[in-house]
Write a protein that holds these residues in place. Sequence first.
Motif, PDB file in Angstrom:
ATOM      1  N   ASP A 194      -2.697  -0.913 -13.571  1.00  0.00           N
ATOM      2  CA  ASP A 194      -1.519  -0.567 -13.861  1.00  0.00           C
ATOM      3  C   ASP A 194      -0.287  -1.201 -12.932  1.00  0.00           C
ATOM      4  O   ASP A 194      -0.205  -0.777 -11.824  1.00  0.00           O
ATOM      5  N   GLU A 195       0.272  -2.510 -13.103  1.00  0.00           N
ATOM      6  CA  GLU A 195       1.163  -3.175 -12.239  1.00  0.00           C
ATOM      7  C   GLU A 195       0.150  -3.373 -10.957  1.00  0.00           C
ATOM      8  O   GLU A 195       0.979  -3.039  -9.977  1.00  0.00           O
ATOM      9  N   GLY A 196      -0.990  -3.772 -10.937  1.00  0.00           N
ATOM     10  CA  GLY A 196      -1.765  -4.100  -9.467  1.00  0.00           C
ATOM     11  C   GLY A 196      -1.969  -2.743  -8.872  1.00  0.00           C
ATOM     12  O   GLY A 196      -2.566  -2.677  -7.636  1.00  0.00           O
ATOM     13  N   ALA A 197      -2.163  -1.549  -9.454  1.00  0.00           N
ATOM     14  CA  ALA A 197      -2.807  -0.290  -9.007  1.00  0.00           C
ATOM     15  C   ALA A 197      -3.533   0.292  -9.864  1.00  0.00           C
ATOM     16  O   ALA A 197      -3.694   0.407 -11.083  1.00  0.00           O
ATOM     17  N   LEU A 198      -4.406   1.260  -9.149  1.00  0.00           N
ATOM     18  CA  LEU A 198      -5.445   1.927 -10.025  1.00  0.00           C
ATOM     19  C   LEU A 198      -4.948   3.445 -10.207  1.00  0.00           C
ATOM     20  O   LEU A 198      -4.512   3.728  -8.930  1.00  0.00           O
ATOM     21  N   LEU A 199      -5.033   3.741 -11.357  1.00  0.00           N
ATOM     22  CA  LEU A 199      -4.580   5.259 -11.509  1.00  0.00           C
ATOM     23  C   LEU A 199      -5.904   6.267 -11.421  1.00  0.00           C
ATOM     24  O   LEU A 199      -6.765   5.819 -12.585  1.00  0.00           O
ATOM     25  N   VAL A 244     -11.772  -3.271  -7.537  1.00  0.00           N
ATOM     26  CA  VAL A 244     -11.176  -3.666  -8.551  1.00  0.00           C
ATOM     27  C   VAL A 244     -12.246  -4.219  -9.552  1.00  0.00           C
ATOM     28  O   VAL A 244     -12.263  -3.923 -10.577  1.00  0.00           O
ATOM     29  N   VAL A 245     -13.064  -4.977  -9.149  1.00  0.00           N
ATOM     30  CA  VAL A 245     -14.159  -5.600 -10.004  1.00  0.00           C
ATOM     31  C   VAL A 245     -15.270  -4.371 -10.603  1.00  0.00           C
ATOM     32  O   VAL A 245     -15.351  -4.407 -11.477  1.00  0.00           O
ATOM     33  N   ARG A 246     -15.274  -3.483  -9.503  1.00  0.00           N
ATOM     34  CA  ARG A 246     -16.103  -2.361  -9.973  1.00  0.00           C
ATOM     35  C   ARG A 246     -15.454  -1.512 -10.948  1.00  0.00           C
ATOM     36  O   ARG A 246     -16.114  -1.070 -12.296  1.00  0.00           O
ATOM     37  N   ALA A 247     -14.160  -1.360 -11.059  1.00  0.00           N
ATOM     38  CA  ALA A 247     -13.487  -0.454 -11.920  1.00  0.00           C
ATOM     39  C   ALA A 247     -13.024  -1.051 -13.273  1.00  0.00           C
ATOM     40  O   ALA A 247     -13.354  -0.559 -14.229  1.00  0.00           O
ATOM     41  N   ALA A 289      -2.829   1.250  -4.831  1.00  0.00           N
ATOM     42  CA  ALA A 289      -2.543  -0.163  -4.837  1.00  0.00           C
ATOM     43  C   ALA A 289      -3.616  -0.903  -4.424  1.00  0.00           C
ATOM     44  O   ALA A 289      -4.014  -0.767  -3.227  1.00  0.00           O
ATOM     45  N   VAL A 290      -4.009  -1.916  -5.234  1.00  0.00           N
ATOM     46  CA  VAL A 290      -5.389  -2.929  -4.913  1.00  0.00           C
ATOM     47  C   VAL A 290      -5.007  -4.154  -5.043  1.00  0.00           C
ATOM     48  O   VAL A 290      -4.363  -4.731  -5.917  1.00  0.00           O
ATOM     49  N   MET A 295      -2.599 -10.186   5.311  1.00  0.00           N
ATOM     50  CA  MET A 295      -3.748  -9.940   4.398  1.00  0.00           C
ATOM     51  C   MET A 295      -3.349  -8.677   3.319  1.00  0.00           C
ATOM     52  O   MET A 295      -2.935  -7.768   4.085  1.00  0.00           O
ATOM     53  N   VAL A 296      -3.252  -8.916   2.259  1.00  0.00           N
ATOM     54  CA  VAL A 296      -3.163  -7.709   1.491  1.00  0.00           C
ATOM     55  C   VAL A 296      -4.148  -6.645   1.337  1.00  0.00           C
ATOM     56  O   VAL A 296      -5.397  -7.106   0.905  1.00  0.00           O
ATOM     57  N   VAL A 297      -4.073  -5.296   1.588  1.00  0.00           N
ATOM     58  CA  VAL A 297      -4.880  -4.492   1.602  1.00  0.00           C
ATOM     59  C   VAL A 297      -4.639  -3.278   0.669  1.00  0.00           C
ATOM     60  O   VAL A 297      -3.563  -3.438   0.041  1.00  0.00           O
ATOM     61  N   SER A 298      -5.557  -2.446   0.294  1.00  0.00           N
ATOM     62  CA  SER A 298      -5.333  -1.369  -0.667  1.00  0.00           C
ATOM     63  C   SER A 298      -4.511  -0.410   0.180  1.00  0.00           C
ATOM     64  O   SER A 298      -4.635   0.152   1.285  1.00  0.00           O
ATOM     65  N   VAL A 299      -3.670   0.441  -0.624  1.00  0.00           N
ATOM     66  CA  VAL A 299      -2.554   1.430  -0.215  1.00  0.00           C
ATOM     67  C   VAL A 299      -2.765   2.475  -1.105  1.00  0.00           C
ATOM     68  O   VAL A 299      -2.516   2.450  -2.132  1.00  0.00           O
ATOM     69  N   LEU A 300      -2.989   3.727  -0.440  1.00  0.00           N
ATOM     70  CA  LEU A 300      -2.510   4.945  -1.344  1.00  0.00           C
ATOM     71  C   LEU A 300      -1.357   5.097  -1.442  1.00  0.00           C
ATOM     72  O   LEU A 300      -0.446   5.507  -0.409  1.00  0.00           O
ATOM     73  N   GLU A 301      -0.728   4.917  -2.445  1.00  0.00           N
ATOM     74  CA  GLU A 301       0.851   4.902  -2.860  1.00  0.00           C
ATOM     75  C   GLU A 301       1.218   6.456  -3.071  1.00  0.00           C
ATOM     76  O   GLU A 301       2.332   6.883  -2.520  1.00  0.00           O
ATOM     77  N   GLU A 302       0.502   7.201  -3.873  1.00  0.00           N
ATOM     78  CA  GLU A 302       1.157   8.565  -4.318  1.00  0.00           C
ATOM     79  C   GLU A 302       0.011   9.446  -4.684  1.00  0.00           C
ATOM     80  O   GLU A 302      -0.879   9.032  -5.410  1.00  0.00           O
ATOM     81  N   MET A 303       0.216  10.571  -4.529  1.00  0.00           N
ATOM     82  CA  MET A 303      -0.636  11.864  -5.169  1.00  0.00           C
ATOM     83  C   MET A 303       0.411  12.874  -5.751  1.00  0.00           C
ATOM     84  O   MET A 303       1.136  13.521  -5.088  1.00  0.00           O
ATOM     85  N   ARG A 304      -0.173  13.161  -6.914  1.00  0.00           N
ATOM     86  CA  ARG A 304       0.389  14.335  -7.727  1.00  0.00           C
ATOM     87  C   ARG A 304      -0.736  15.394  -7.608  1.00  0.00           C
ATOM     88  O   ARG A 304      -1.830  15.379  -8.116  1.00  0.00           O
ATOM     89  N   ILE A 305      -0.256  16.948  -7.300  1.00  0.00           N
ATOM     90  CA  ILE A 305      -1.150  17.982  -7.103  1.00  0.00           C
ATOM     91  C   ILE A 305      -0.572  18.929  -7.889  1.00  0.00           C
ATOM     92  O   ILE A 305       0.345  19.539  -7.785  1.00  0.00           O
TER      93      ILE A 305
END
Length: 580
Positions: free
Chosen positions: A92-97, A81-84, A73-74, A1-11
Amino acid sequence: MVVSVLEEMRIRSLGVIDDAVVELSPGFTAVTGETGAGKTMVVTSLGLLLGGRADAALVRIGARNAVVEGRIAVPEGSPAVVRAEEAGAELDEGALLVSRTVSAEGRSRAHLGGRGVPVGLLAELADDLVAVHGQSDQQGLLKLSRQRQALDRYAGYAVAVPLGKYAEAYKRLRAVTVELEEITTRARERAQEAGLLRFGLEEIAAVEPRAGEDTELAEEAERLGHAEALASAAAVAHAALAGNPEDPEGVDAGTLVAGAQRALEAVRAHDPALAALTDRIGEIGILLRDVAGELAGYADDLDADPLRLAAVEERRAALTALTRKYGEDVAEVLAWAESSAARLTELEGDDERIGELTAERDALRSELGALSQELSEARTEAAERFAAAVTEELASLAMPHARVSFDIRQTEDPDGVEVNGRTVAYGPSGVDEVELLLAPHPGAPPRPIAKGASGGELSRVMLAVEVVFAGTDPVPTYLFDEVDAGVGGKAAVEIGRRLARLAKKAQVVVVTHLPQVAAFADRQLLVEKTNDGSVTRSGVKVLEGEDRVRELSRMLAGQEDSETARAHAEELLAAARADA
């Protein structure tokens, strides 16, 4: 099952972090570093991305603002995704920024998928994407309301369905109660209002005004008051148009026009233009005769009776008395009477309304009692399963003899609702007070976790609860901020093992100071300061091979090059890999 993944954070410019990128991956990621290096800023950053409260104190000294950007990645079609997309965000290529900016003055801005959005929207998405747990969350677990929420979440539809019905009935009961109290407490005021309205309506009914009557009477009074002048003028005008019988030699307009017409009639056949003028003169003659006739009739009909004038003035005075009180003119008086009659009907129906509201209130209280009983039964059944599952998890967290249970109770209240023959207090979530109890070892009585659990035990209870949730109501990403506080030795190893197992179902990010936990991670990130005390882009790095052994050695013994610590670190890594 595909799930959401936090890929990266810039601080950037957040606390001690100057500019750093945190690269994450599916599975278990451990974030380590020396005390004060900025590990907790990772949790703080994620909290901002998820709609957490902004604080100007977070902005790095000397910076205009702090910025946190994340890439999540969502899966397509997920609720997030629907709410966004409803908010205008683009993937952006399957990801929420996601980005959050906090100014040095404390102002905050949020962006999602390139679109500015309310911060509250980020908090909505957080419910579907990430579960954040830190030491403050442990304290939250001590609150009875949070414990009830945890049980309800675990119970799922068995509680959610009756709780939804209960919430609707409870809301309606509140509205009915407020209206009932308003009617009864304002009874005297409403009675006074009804009396005034009744008096006014009776006063208007006694006069019986008609729409437009005031205008008609004003015109009649004006005519009656000048009857003689009007009659004299009409007589003079009639004589000028049709002649005076008493002066047969006099010349009048009708005679002159008739003479002009006769003169033209004799020659009209010779010129069409003159014929047209002759016809128009004829029309003038007809009009003069009509006007003269009407003037004669007007003079005959003119009523100069002073008694009629007195009657008109008396009627006008009666209408004026109404317009002084109820409107500018009779039309407004009639409008006031119409609205006041409706209001009086409403006020006079108070007794009937009180009866209706009382009956509805009693019915709603009865309904709440039945729904409360259904909720209690569902919670009791779920509590047994939940407690057994958490107890089983605690056995895997070096608490083999601990037992978790729930105390579900109600409080007697004469103003409450009836449940199983008892009248008990009720609230927006039912009648149950839910308390999580812990017996840490055999022979120990179950006690509230606020009193019966140490810091380390509370950490493990919370972790056990989250692991149980992961099997029933999973969240794509879990972030734990030193959930292992107060834990060491074998318990720390078991926590690492359970986090690793949780990571097989979801993304897990753990900020930890324990090498036993970090060793189980699929990826380890090191946060370290530069010489000037800041964390830069190079200050957050992925540890692999020798670097990871060196960091685990530091965590174990405070010495990166200790042979004993290195051997222990390698042993921890080997044991973790074997367990996987």
